[in-house]
Motif scaffolding. Structure first.
Motif, PDB file in Angstrom:
ATOM      1  N   VAL A 261       0.816  -1.219   0.000  1.00 24.42           N
ATOM      2  CA  VAL A 261       0.000   0.000   0.000  1.00 24.42           C
ATOM      3  C   VAL A 261       0.851   1.271   0.000  1.00 24.42           C
ATOM      4  CG1 VAL A 261      -1.754   1.306   1.270  1.00 24.42           C
ATOM      5  CG2 VAL A 261      -1.872  -1.206   1.175  1.00 24.42           C
ATOM      6  N   LEU A 262       1.886   1.309   0.868  1.00 22.67           N
ATOM      7  CA  LEU A 262       2.668   2.531   1.030  1.00 22.67           C
ATOM      8  C   LEU A 262       3.890   2.600   0.114  1.00 22.67           C
ATOM      9  CD1 LEU A 262       2.569   2.810   4.927  1.00 22.67           C
ATOM     10  CD2 LEU A 262       1.002   3.810   3.246  1.00 22.67           C
ATOM     11  N   LYS A 263       4.188   1.504  -0.604  1.00 25.96           N
ATOM     12  CA  LYS A 263       5.324   1.465  -1.538  1.00 25.96           C
ATOM     13  C   LYS A 263       6.645   1.828  -0.865  1.00 25.96           C
ATOM     14  CE  LYS A 263       2.188   0.790  -4.728  1.00 25.96           C
ATOM     15  NZ  LYS A 263       1.938  -0.574  -5.266  1.00 25.96           N
ATOM     16  N   GLU A 264       6.839   1.363   0.382  1.00 21.68           N
ATOM     17  CA  GLU A 264       8.064   1.705   1.109  1.00 21.68           C
ATOM     18  C   GLU A 264       9.240   0.893   0.575  1.00 21.68           C
ATOM     19  OE1 GLU A 264       7.262   1.233   5.258  1.00 21.68           O
ATOM     20  OE2 GLU A 264       6.194   3.147   5.386  1.00 21.68           O
ATOM     21  N   PRO A 265      10.419   1.511   0.472  1.00 25.29           N
ATOM     22  CA  PRO A 265      11.593   0.826  -0.100  1.00 25.29           C
ATOM     23  C   PRO A 265      12.152  -0.245   0.835  1.00 25.29           C
ATOM     24  CG  PRO A 265      12.218   2.958   0.779  1.00 25.29           C
ATOM     25  CD  PRO A 265      10.719   2.894   0.851  1.00 25.29           C
ATOM     26  N   ILE A 266      12.838  -1.233   0.230  1.00 23.77           N
ATOM     27  CA  ILE A 266      13.447  -2.317   0.998  1.00 23.77           C
ATOM     28  C   ILE A 266      14.953  -2.079   1.050  1.00 23.77           C
ATOM     29  CG2 ILE A 266      13.781  -4.812   1.153  1.00 23.77           C
ATOM     30  CD1 ILE A 266      11.299  -5.094  -0.668  1.00 23.77           C
ATOM     31  N   THR A 267      15.507  -1.982   2.258  1.00 25.16           N
ATOM     32  CA  THR A 267      16.949  -1.757   2.415  1.00 25.16           C
ATOM     33  C   THR A 267      17.644  -3.076   2.729  1.00 25.16           C
ATOM     34  OG1 THR A 267      16.766  -1.322   4.792  1.00 25.16           O
ATOM     35  CG2 THR A 267      16.493   0.560   3.301  1.00 25.16           C
ATOM     36  N   LEU A 268      18.970  -3.109   2.532  1.00 22.69           N
ATOM     37  CA  LEU A 268      19.750  -4.309   2.813  1.00 22.69           C
ATOM     38  C   LEU A 268      19.691  -4.661   4.299  1.00 22.69           C
ATOM     39  CD1 LEU A 268      21.696  -6.525   1.935  1.00 22.69           C
ATOM     40  CD2 LEU A 268      23.589  -4.899   2.274  1.00 22.69           C
ATOM     41  N   SER A 269      19.826  -3.649   5.181  1.00 26.34           N
ATOM     42  CA  SER A 269      19.778  -3.918   6.621  1.00 26.34           C
ATOM     43  C   SER A 269      18.423  -4.472   7.028  1.00 26.34           C
ATOM     44  CB  SER A 269      20.084  -2.640   7.409  1.00 26.34           C
ATOM     45  OG  SER A 269      19.136  -1.633   7.129  1.00 26.34           O
ATOM     46  N   PHE A 270      17.369  -4.003   6.347  1.00 22.77           N
ATOM     47  CA  PHE A 270      16.026  -4.509   6.632  1.00 22.77           C
ATOM     48  C   PHE A 270      15.920  -5.988   6.263  1.00 22.77           C
ATOM     49  CE2 PHE A 270      11.677  -5.539   5.525  1.00 22.77           C
ATOM     50  CZ  PHE A 270      10.957  -5.013   6.584  1.00 22.77           C
ATOM     51  N   LEU A 271      16.465  -6.361   5.098  1.00 23.27           N
ATOM     52  CA  LEU A 271      16.399  -7.757   4.656  1.00 23.27           C
ATOM     53  C   LEU A 271      17.194  -8.674   5.591  1.00 23.27           C
ATOM     54  CD1 LEU A 271      16.726  -7.375   0.778  1.00 23.27           C
ATOM     55  CD2 LEU A 271      14.679  -8.051   2.078  1.00 23.27           C
ATOM     56  N   ILE A 272      18.365  -8.217   6.038  1.00 27.50           N
ATOM     57  CA  ILE A 272      19.175  -9.001   6.981  1.00 27.50           C
ATOM     58  C   ILE A 272      18.413  -9.184   8.287  1.00 27.50           C
ATOM     59  CG2 ILE A 272      21.292  -9.030   8.356  1.00 27.50           C
ATOM     60  CD1 ILE A 272      22.625  -7.452   6.058  1.00 27.50           C
ATOM     61  N   ALA A 273      17.809  -8.088   8.779  1.00 27.45           N
ATOM     62  CA  ALA A 273      17.029  -8.160  10.016  1.00 27.45           C
ATOM     63  C   ALA A 273      15.832  -9.090   9.850  1.00 27.45           C
ATOM     64  CB  ALA A 273      16.558  -6.761  10.415  1.00 27.45           C
ATOM     65  N   LEU A 274      15.231  -9.081   8.666  1.00 25.02           N
ATOM     66  CA  LEU A 274      14.079  -9.942   8.393  1.00 25.02           C
ATOM     67  C   LEU A 274      14.459 -11.417   8.517  1.00 25.02           C
ATOM     68  CD1 LEU A 274      11.140 -10.302   7.394  1.00 25.02           C
ATOM     69  CD2 LEU A 274      12.031 -10.212   5.055  1.00 25.02           C
ATOM     70  N   VAL A 275      15.592 -11.804   7.923  1.00 24.66           N
ATOM     71  CA  VAL A 275      16.054 -13.195   7.986  1.00 24.66           C
ATOM     72  C   VAL A 275      16.330 -13.607   9.435  1.00 24.66           C
ATOM     73  CG1 VAL A 275      17.911 -14.780   7.332  1.00 24.66           C
ATOM     74  CG2 VAL A 275      17.002 -13.157   5.656  1.00 24.66           C
ATOM     75  N   ILE A 276      17.019 -12.732  10.182  1.00 23.91           N
ATOM     76  CA  ILE A 276      17.333 -13.033  11.590  1.00 23.91           C
ATOM     77  C   ILE A 276      16.052 -13.144  12.399  1.00 23.91           C
ATOM     78  CG2 ILE A 276      18.489 -12.178  13.669  1.00 23.91           C
ATOM     79  CD1 ILE A 276      20.483 -10.738  11.834  1.00 23.91           C
ATOM     80  N   MET A 277      15.072 -12.259  12.130  1.00 19.06           N
ATOM     81  CA  MET A 277      13.810 -12.258  12.853  1.00 19.06           C
ATOM     82  C   MET A 277      13.011 -13.535  12.575  1.00 19.06           C
ATOM     83  SD  MET A 277      12.529  -9.869  14.935  1.00 19.06           S
ATOM     84  CE  MET A 277      12.726  -8.174  14.410  1.00 19.06           C
ATOM     85  N   VAL A 278      13.001 -13.975  11.323  1.00 18.95           N
ATOM     86  CA  VAL A 278      12.294 -15.219  10.965  1.00 18.95           C
ATOM     87  C   VAL A 278      12.918 -16.406  11.687  1.00 18.95           C
ATOM     88  CG1 VAL A 278      11.836 -16.843   9.094  1.00 18.95           C
ATOM     89  CG2 VAL A 278      11.460 -14.398   8.738  1.00 18.95           C
ATOM     90  N   LEU A 279      14.251 -16.461  11.729  1.00 12.91           N
ATOM     91  CA  LEU A 279      14.949 -17.542  12.425  1.00 12.91           C
ATOM     92  C   LEU A 279      14.600 -17.531  13.920  1.00 12.91           C
ATOM     93  CD1 LEU A 279      16.971 -19.857  12.487  1.00 12.91           C
ATOM     94  CD2 LEU A 279      18.817 -18.165  12.668  1.00 12.91           C
ATOM     95  N   GLY A 280      14.618 -16.343  14.512  1.00 16.68           N
ATOM     96  CA  GLY A 280      14.280 -16.232  15.926  1.00 16.68           C
ATOM     97  C   GLY A 280      12.852 -16.648  16.210  1.00 16.68           C
TER      98      GLY A 280
END
Length: 348
Positions: A261-280
């Motif tokens: 909806v908001l078309k917010e950009p995806i940053t590299l740090s966000f993607l790294i945090a996403l992977v770590i968060m999914v694992l946790g």
């Protein structure tokens, strides 16, 4: 089977709350954060009250135990924390993008688990500890706006403060989870909403169009009212820490809506945090807990049936299905896989 239903409740609660961050971001363009926090909770209380008024069947045949004066300390603390948490969250959302705020909401898992262990003696196993570490690491990564200069994002810090408040609040709500969840939501909604409204009248701005007020209260009914209702039901079977772990689905729903909806950009740090968060989150959900434990004699009142091993009392006429009455559990010692539900809040 009971735990499976509790898991469904927890996931429903997460998905409903997940829409909060992105749509609040839109509403914040027209409504002051303090006023919006009040409207969200007032919408929750109003919506659940209207559901009860129009649902005659539920009113006439409620199988839930009512709140009593004994629960008053937990109720007051729950309301105070619920006033602070959404204010911090909305201030954070205003100062950062909603996808980061949504994903950072998973820090609530770590906060709830640590508070449950320290203050409420809820058992935390190795997997849950690893989950706390990973989720906290991802949260710190999201909090840093510039890795090279180590600049902290003020918005992210506000979101983390809201998570700590909700971590304490989740544990207070756990003490109320055996009672009528609708009554709990109505009290949370009107108590926290009126408190936030008072704060908004002093330090905020009570102005918005009628359309945006209605939209905010509708969002509050769905993202807070219905979500809290299912969350309280889930805590009965899962305890505070595990319910918050399943609640990890909420930020990912928020992230998805933010991208869509908001078309917010995806940053590299966000993607790294996403992977770590999914694992946790996976580590938190995959924990098993089994040992020999003691159930002390206890008398309480809550919705239950006589089909499980913890409600074999014979001092009550035969009843089929869910019902509510005061009953006594005899002292029992046994071993089975369990979670810190209402009957397994023993020390380890």
């Amino acid at each position: 089977m009971k735990n499976n239903i509790s898991v469904v409740y927890a996931i429903l609660a997460a998905l409903l709350f997940g829409i909060n961050a992105p749509f609040s971001k839109i509403l914040l363009e027209e409504i002051d954060p303090l006023f919006l926090a009040a409207l969200l909770y007032l919408g929750a209380g109003t919506g659940m009250t209207l559901l009860t008024v129009f649902n005659k069947k539920r009113r006439n045949a409620s199988k839930e135990a009512r709140l009593t004066k004994k629960e008053m300390p937990s109720i007051i603390l729950m309301i105070l924390l619920d006033i602070a948490a959404p204010i911090f969250l909305l201030m954070g959302i205003k100062l950062t993008n909603s996808s980061t705020a949504a994903l950072l909401g998973n820090f609530e898992i770590a906060a709830t688990a640590v508070i449950a262990m320290i203050f409420f003696k809820e058992a935390i196993g190795k997997r849950m500890w690893m989950a706390i570490v990973f989720i906290s690491l991802a949260s710190v990564l999201l909090t840093i706006s510039d890795v090279t200069a180590i600049n902290l994002s003020i918005g992210a810090i506000f979101v983390m403060l809201s998570c700590v408040c909700w971590g304490f609040e989740n544990n207070c709500t756990r003490n109320l989870s055996i009672k009528d969840p609708v009554q709990v939501v109505v009290l949370k909604g009107f108590g926290s909403g009126l408190g936030a409204l008072l704060i908004a009248s002093i330090w905020g701005e009570l102005s918005a169009s009628l359309l945006y007020i209605i939209l905010a209260m509708t969002l509050g009914f769905v993202a807070y009212g219905l979500s809290i209702f299912f969350y309280v039901k889930a805590q009965r079977g899962l305890g505070a820490a595990r319910t918050s772990a399943y609640y990890a689905a909420a930020p990912f729903m928020g992230v998805f809506i933010s991208w869509l909806v908001l078309k917010e950009p995806i940053t590299l740090s966000f993607l790294i945090a996403l992977v770590i968060m999914v694992l946790g989150s996976w580590l938190a959900l995959s924990e098993n807990h089994e040992h020999r434990h003691i159930h002390d004699e206890e008398t309480h009142d809550h919705s239950h049936n006589h089909d499980d091993a913890h409600h074999l009392h014979n001092n009550h006429p035969p009843v089929s299905g869910e019902h509510c009455h005061e009953h006594t559990h005899n002292r029992t010692v046994h071993t089975h896989c369990h979670l810190p539900d209402v009957h397994h809040r023993h020390r380890h």
